[in-house]
Design an enzyme around this catalytic site. Structure first.
Site, PDB file in Angstrom:
ATOM      1  N   SER A  18       0.847  -1.187   0.000  1.00  0.00           N
ATOM      2  CA  SER A  18       0.000   0.000   0.000  1.00  0.00           C
ATOM      3  C   SER A  18       0.879   1.231   0.000  1.00  0.00           C
ATOM      4  O   SER A  18       2.097   1.140   0.173  1.00  0.00           O
ATOM      5  CB  SER A  18      -0.917  -0.014   1.207  1.00  0.00           C
ATOM      6  OG  SER A  18      -0.139   0.175   2.361  1.00  0.00           O
ATOM      7  N   THR A  25      -0.831  -1.576  -8.903  1.00  0.00           N
ATOM      8  CA  THR A  25      -2.254  -1.698  -8.588  1.00  0.00           C
ATOM      9  C   THR A  25      -2.550  -1.022  -7.269  1.00  0.00           C
ATOM     10  O   THR A  25      -1.769  -1.111  -6.335  1.00  0.00           O
ATOM     11  CB  THR A  25      -2.676  -3.180  -8.470  1.00  0.00           C
ATOM     12  OG1 THR A  25      -1.879  -3.789  -7.459  1.00  0.00           O
ATOM     13  CG2 THR A  25      -2.459  -3.907  -9.770  1.00  0.00           C
ATOM     14  N   SER A  29     -38.131 -20.501 -32.124  1.00  0.00           N
ATOM     15  CA  SER A  29     -36.922 -20.209 -31.337  1.00  0.00           C
ATOM     16  C   SER A  29     -36.744 -18.705 -31.106  1.00  0.00           C
ATOM     17  O   SER A  29     -35.843 -18.095 -31.657  1.00  0.00           O
ATOM     18  CB  SER A  29     -35.676 -20.816 -31.988  1.00  0.00           C
ATOM     19  OG  SER A  29     -35.632 -20.584 -33.372  1.00  0.00           O
ATOM     20  N   GLY A  85      -3.630  -0.557  -3.701  1.00  0.00           N
ATOM     21  CA  GLY A  85      -3.532  -1.609  -2.694  1.00  0.00           C
ATOM     22  C   GLY A  85      -4.806  -1.888  -1.921  1.00  0.00           C
ATOM     23  O   GLY A  85      -4.980  -2.971  -1.393  1.00  0.00           O
ATOM     24  N   HIS A  86      -5.702  -0.932  -1.847  1.00  0.00           N
ATOM     25  CA  HIS A  86      -6.817  -1.103  -0.935  1.00  0.00           C
ATOM     26  C   HIS A  86      -8.055  -1.693  -1.608  1.00  0.00           C
ATOM     27  O   HIS A  86      -8.187  -2.891  -1.725  1.00  0.00           O
ATOM     28  CB  HIS A  86      -7.144   0.230  -0.258  1.00  0.00           C
ATOM     29  CG  HIS A  86      -5.999   0.763   0.524  1.00  0.00           C
ATOM     30  ND1 HIS A  86      -5.424   0.078   1.554  1.00  0.00           N
ATOM     31  CD2 HIS A  86      -5.285   1.894   0.382  1.00  0.00           C
ATOM     32  CE1 HIS A  86      -4.426   0.780   2.043  1.00  0.00           C
ATOM     33  NE2 HIS A  86      -4.309   1.888   1.350  1.00  0.00           N
ATOM     34  N   ASP A  96       3.144   1.595   2.825  1.00  0.00           N
ATOM     35  CA  ASP A  96       4.390   0.824   2.863  1.00  0.00           C
ATOM     36  C   ASP A  96       5.499   1.525   2.092  1.00  0.00           C
ATOM     37  O   ASP A  96       6.625   1.050   2.061  1.00  0.00           O
ATOM     38  CB  ASP A  96       4.192  -0.558   2.229  1.00  0.00           C
ATOM     39  CG  ASP A  96       3.091  -1.331   2.921  1.00  0.00           C
ATOM     40  OD1 ASP A  96       2.985  -1.227   4.141  1.00  0.00           O
ATOM     41  OD2 ASP A  96       2.349  -2.039   2.212  1.00  0.00           O
TER      42      ASP A  96
END
Lengths: 662, 301
Positions: A28, A106, A572, A108-109, A31
């Site tokens: 994240s 990406t 159909s 993180g959360h 970090d």
């Protein structure tokens, strides 16, 4: 002047020969992930002008004496999330003289599962970020599980913020031990993640199912061990993060001594005499003269020529085989065009393999599902599926369990919601060749497509073949092509659809008579011969009508296998039913004929008096009165019976048929 | 045979895969050809993808009528040499209104002669899959764009409803009237493009190479006196200078840079190597010419 020239030629030489590494970063913002990426980009000194500008305009970076807050790189993501734009992955690029890097970044959360799975699907390596102060956390487990589920086998654990723990060796060693235990837990709970094909490399640096596992103590903020070696951690003898990224040998899932797999992507047919099968060698290698098998038809032939992609001015419409550029051998992941020795029927979606390494075939699989859409995965709901270049339909028959990504525990469930992962049983409308996902991503991975919205709803990773529901699975000695040869024409389904009274039965009968005179083997299915026998247990409720069409579709499949031209004449009314019938045979074996007349015209004709009954309320759910008719969007043939005579309508269908059955 | 997979081989393979996939699932595909270096690379890859056939789609150029004349010459020569079908679309409504970048400015000109023109052209020819040469590194917002990008019936993009793209499995399913923009060069950077042009010897418009040309300062930008539609007072002030262009578009809106670089290696050196060594790990201010690069987002894609 000479020096300058030499300098540029050296630069060119290095950059022309560098490799490519795709990696994903997990962690994240807290970090220090953005700071780490920023540090990599800036310290490699190869941020080019354009990228630099982009960074500058995006991030109004703060600047202190000697530190730059690289984390503002990520601001773009934040802003867009607020605007509600879907961000699954942002791609960033940087290069050194050894490698070009594509970084999948990406958020993180929120929606981490969907995003991380998407980013990991194209990555060969993951950098997992751990805050030295916090150690291995729940999110570390979650991230590691998702990336290993997606088949990443090289991990660099970057233990960040070492400056905040006094560059302590003990802290670093403790995290190493904890992380290895985490890998062992995943290994024990999910033995599927092993690659048990191809060349099992020496794994001296690896552990369990991983090929590479490295740990680097860093401080992204201060620059320790990211690009430049740290002076603060003399106890560390390993490489810097960038050195690992530049040097790690990534056993890309598909390149090393794996069985040959070639999903046919496109049939190149400039004229009658030339048929080339284009595709990507997703694994293994192929040489001129190799014996190959086409799946699912199991037809055998040999490779006559391998044509690489080249650009030549003198291209013309009549390429002669002698003047074409060819190579004698090619390997994954190259794009090539194959020519075969024999004239065989190969179409987009087929998979070409070698006889000595045949993949297993099945129509039923145990798969891991990662769901990506707000509309949850429902049991028994039919989805379109795409695997490599093959289009399929299928449904999930059983959800064995869901996996809690934070604890790796199993839970029972009837649905799979967005960002959830589950282990399920998937049933397809037909058998396909397959490899386990962890042996071959491109053959074992598939996407689910919602049939109404066309959205990509989720992905499936094939784990094993599951017990098949279909009984007709043993191999017949006599094959479809043998029957075709005897009959002298190809089989197909001519599926007439339209309102009651539009003229289906009339056209069907005339068409069958004409084909019969031409020596074509036919069979006509209509209400008279189906409703009284095979389907006499069915009524006219919505469910029964769906089942009615399903059975007819299955009969069509059998008759096509028998080599017949099957003509069906049913209202159909639902696209889903017609598409299902289409999905059971090959692409070029289904001819949808829209027998079209305005409802007023049909009512006037009313050959069986049904409209009158329906309007009096004596028949319920009658198409056109109190039940809808979904017109075909792209029928192969469209006949407007209020404008054409019967002969003209039949002629129109015939002209189309002649092109495909002879 | 050399099995070593260089980054360029892998990028090439990926792009060819995307081009073939787009064409295999399209009913009526087209390649949007803007004549610039990225378009030259796209064309080269398209030729490779279908060899020994020709690409099974036409090229389409949205001509604003203000392109450099050398671009038009190059376009006509290349398509003739390769024997490809070329559709040139001009927004006649804009011509009737007399849209002129010198008078109406770049925004109006771009809106009407490019963005509007493209939508009209797509409606006219009913193309459902449009291949374009945009790259993700061109600007930050494109870093999150998909390779296959969906447009509704009105050619609008719904960023809230993008499909996830995993592996090389692209979901090309769409409803009637919808179209897909496809970007095979998504993962290429500016450096990759130049290296590939050098490696494969791909022809590009000579305007990229330095040469003595008549230029004049116009609103802080050095523009080329390409024809006599340049206002008289500007033409009078023009002078000969050794210049080249980093990007190509409409000549009144595209700035030249003073440069001696007359070969691909020299261009790579000038744009990348020099700046990089000058910078020595510190942020430098970018020049005005660089910011022109951003205007390249031509409303097209």
């Amino acid at each position: 002047m000479l020096d300058c020239r030499q300098e540029i030629m050296e630069f060119l030489h290095k950059h022309l020969n560098k490799e490519l590494l795709r990696f994903i970063t997990c962690g994240s913002v807290d970090d220090g992930k953005s700071t780490m990426i920023g540090r990599l980009l800036f310290d490699t000194n190869l941020v080019f002008e354009d990228q630099l500008m982009a960074l500058k305009s995006e991030a109004k970076y703060k600047r202190t004496e000697d530190e730059i807050d690289f984390s503002l790189l990520i601001d773009g993501l934040q802003a867009e999330r607020e605007q509600g734009i879907t961000i699954d992955v942002a791609y960033r690029y940087f290069t050194t003289e050894k490698r070009k890097f594509i970084v999948a970044d990406t958020p993180g959360h929120e929606q981490y599962t969907r995003n991380m799975a998407t980013g990991a699907s194209n990555a060969d390596l993951a950098v997992i970020l751990i805050d030295a102060r916090n150690g291995v956390l729940t999110q570390t487990k979650r991230h590691t599980f998702i990336i290993t589920l997606l088949g990443i086998r090289s991990i660099i654990v970057a233990v960040n913020k070492m400056d905040l723990v006094d560059y302590s060796e003990e802290v670093f060693e403790k995290i190493k031990e904890d992380y290895k235990e985490l890998i062992m837990e995943i290994h024990n709970k999910f033995p599927q993640f092993h690659d048990d094909s191809g060349d099992l490399r020496k794994r001296e640096r690896g552990i369990f199912f991983l090929d590479n596992l490295f740990f680097v103590p860093i401080s992204a903020l201060k620059g320790d061990n990211v690009v430049h070696r740290s002076r603060n951690m003399s106890w560390y003898s390993g490489k810097t993060l960038l050195e690992y990224l530049e040097e790690v040998k990534v056993n890309n899932t598909n390149y090393d001594n794996k069985p040959f797999r070639f999903p046919v992507q496109y049939v190149n047919r400039p004229n009658q005499d030339f048929r080339g099968y284009c595709g990507m060698i997703v694994s293994g290698e192929v040489s001129e003269g190799d014996e190959i098998v086409v799946l699912p038809s199991k037809v055998k032939t040999r490779v006559r020529k391998i044509i690489p992609p080249v650009c030549r001015k003198e291209i013309n419409d009549k390429p002669s085989l002698d003047s074409i550029a060819t190579v004698s051998r090619s390997v994954a992941p190259m794009m090539v065009t194959l020519l075969t020795e024999d004239e065989v029927d190969i179409a987009r979606g087929d998979v070409i393999v070698k006889g000595d390494a045949l993949p297993d075939m099945s129509d039923s699989f145990d798969i891991f599902v990662v769901w990506m859409h707000e509309e949850p995965l429902k049991l028994n709901k039919i989805y379109d599926l795409k695997r490599a270049t093959t289009k399929l339909t299928g449904y999930v028959e059983d959800i064995y369990y869901k996996i809690n990504v934070n604890t790796l525990e199993r839970q029972k469930s009837k649905e799979v919601h967005m960002n959830e992962i589950a282990y399920c049983k998937l049933t397809l409308s037909r058998s396909i060749p397959f490899d386990k996902y962890w042996n071959n991503r491109y053959i074992g991975g598939l996407i689910f497509i919602d049939r109404i919205t066309n959205n990509t709803a989720g992905v499936g990773l094939i784990s094993a073949k599951s017990k098949s529901k279909h009984i007709l699975c043993y191999e017949h000695k006599l094959r479809k092509v043998d029957r075709e040869r005897l009959k002298g024409h190809k089989p197909c389904v001519v599926w007439l659809t339209g309102l009651s009274g539009s003229g289906k039965s009339t056209i069907a009968n005339e068409l069958e008579v004409t084909l019969n005179r031409m020596g074509v083997h036919t069979y006509l299915l209509d209400g008279d011969n189906v409703r009284h026998g095979l389907n006499r247990d069915l009524g006219f409720s919505k469910e029964d009508r769906v089942e009615n069409i399903r059975r007819i579709a299955e009969v069509c499949r059998l008759f096509v296998d028998a080599g017949l031209v099957v003509i069906t004449a049913f209202i159909s009314p639902f696209k889903e039913g017609r598409d299902y019938a289409r999905s059971l045979v090959k692409d070029n074996e289904f001819v949808e004929v829209f027998v079209d007349a305005p409802i007023d015209v049909c009512k006037r004709r009313d050959p069986k008096g049904l409209y009158q009954k329906a309007e009096r309320g004596e028949i319920k759910d009658f198409t056109g009165i109190d039940s809808p008719y979904e017109s075909p969007e792209a029928p192969e043939v469209h006949v407007k019976t209020h404008e054409l005579t019967v002969e003209e309508a039949v002629g129109k269908v015939l002209r189309y048929l002649e092109k495909i059955i002879f | 045979m050399d099995d070593r997979m260089t980054h360029l081989k892998l990028l090439e393979a990926e792009s060819i895969y995307i081009i073939r996939e787009a064409v295999a699932e399209a009913e009526n595909p087209v390649l949007l050809y803007s004549i610039g270096k990225d378009s030259s690379v796209m064309l080269h890859l398209a030729m490779k993808a279908f060899y020994p056939s020709k690409p099974p789609f036409p090229l389409m150029h949205i001509d604003t009528t203000w392109k450099f004349s050398e671009m038009i010459e190059f376009r006509d020569r290349r398509t003739r040499e390769l024997g490809l079908d070329l559709i040139v679309y001009i927004n006649e409504e804009g011509i009737k209104k007399g849209i002129n970048p010198f008078v109406h400015g770049s925004k109006v000109h771009t809106d009407i002669m490019k963005t509007e023109a493209l939508k009209k052209a797509l409606d006219k020819y009913k193309f459902d899959v449009v291949l374009g040469g945009a790259r993700r590194d061109e600007e930050k917002s494109r870093a999150k764009e998909r390779v296959f990008s969906f447009r509704d019936r009105k050619h609008q993009w719904d960023p809230k409803n993008q499909r996830p793209e995993l592996w090389n499995v692209y979901n090309c399913q769409k409803n009637k009237g919808e179209s897909i923009r496809v970007f095979p060069l998504s993962n290429w950077t500016e450096l990759d493009i130049w290296l590939y042009i050098y490696l494969e010897n791909i022809p590009i418009v000579p305007l990229y190479f330095a040469k003595e040309r008549p230029v004049v300062d116009y609103n802080g930008t050095l523009i080329l006196i390409d024809d006599d539609r340049v206002p008289e007072e500007l033409r009078r002030k023009s002078r000969l200078e050794t210049v080249r262009f980093r990007t190509l578009g409409c000549y009144p809106l595209t700035g030249a840079i003073r440069s001696e670089a007359s070969s691909v290696p020299e261009i790579i050196k000038e744009t990348l190597l020099t700046k990089y060594s000058e910078r020595q790990g510190r942020l430098i201010d970018y020049d005005q010419v660089g910011s022109m690069e951003k205007k390249k987002v031509e409303g097209y894609f």
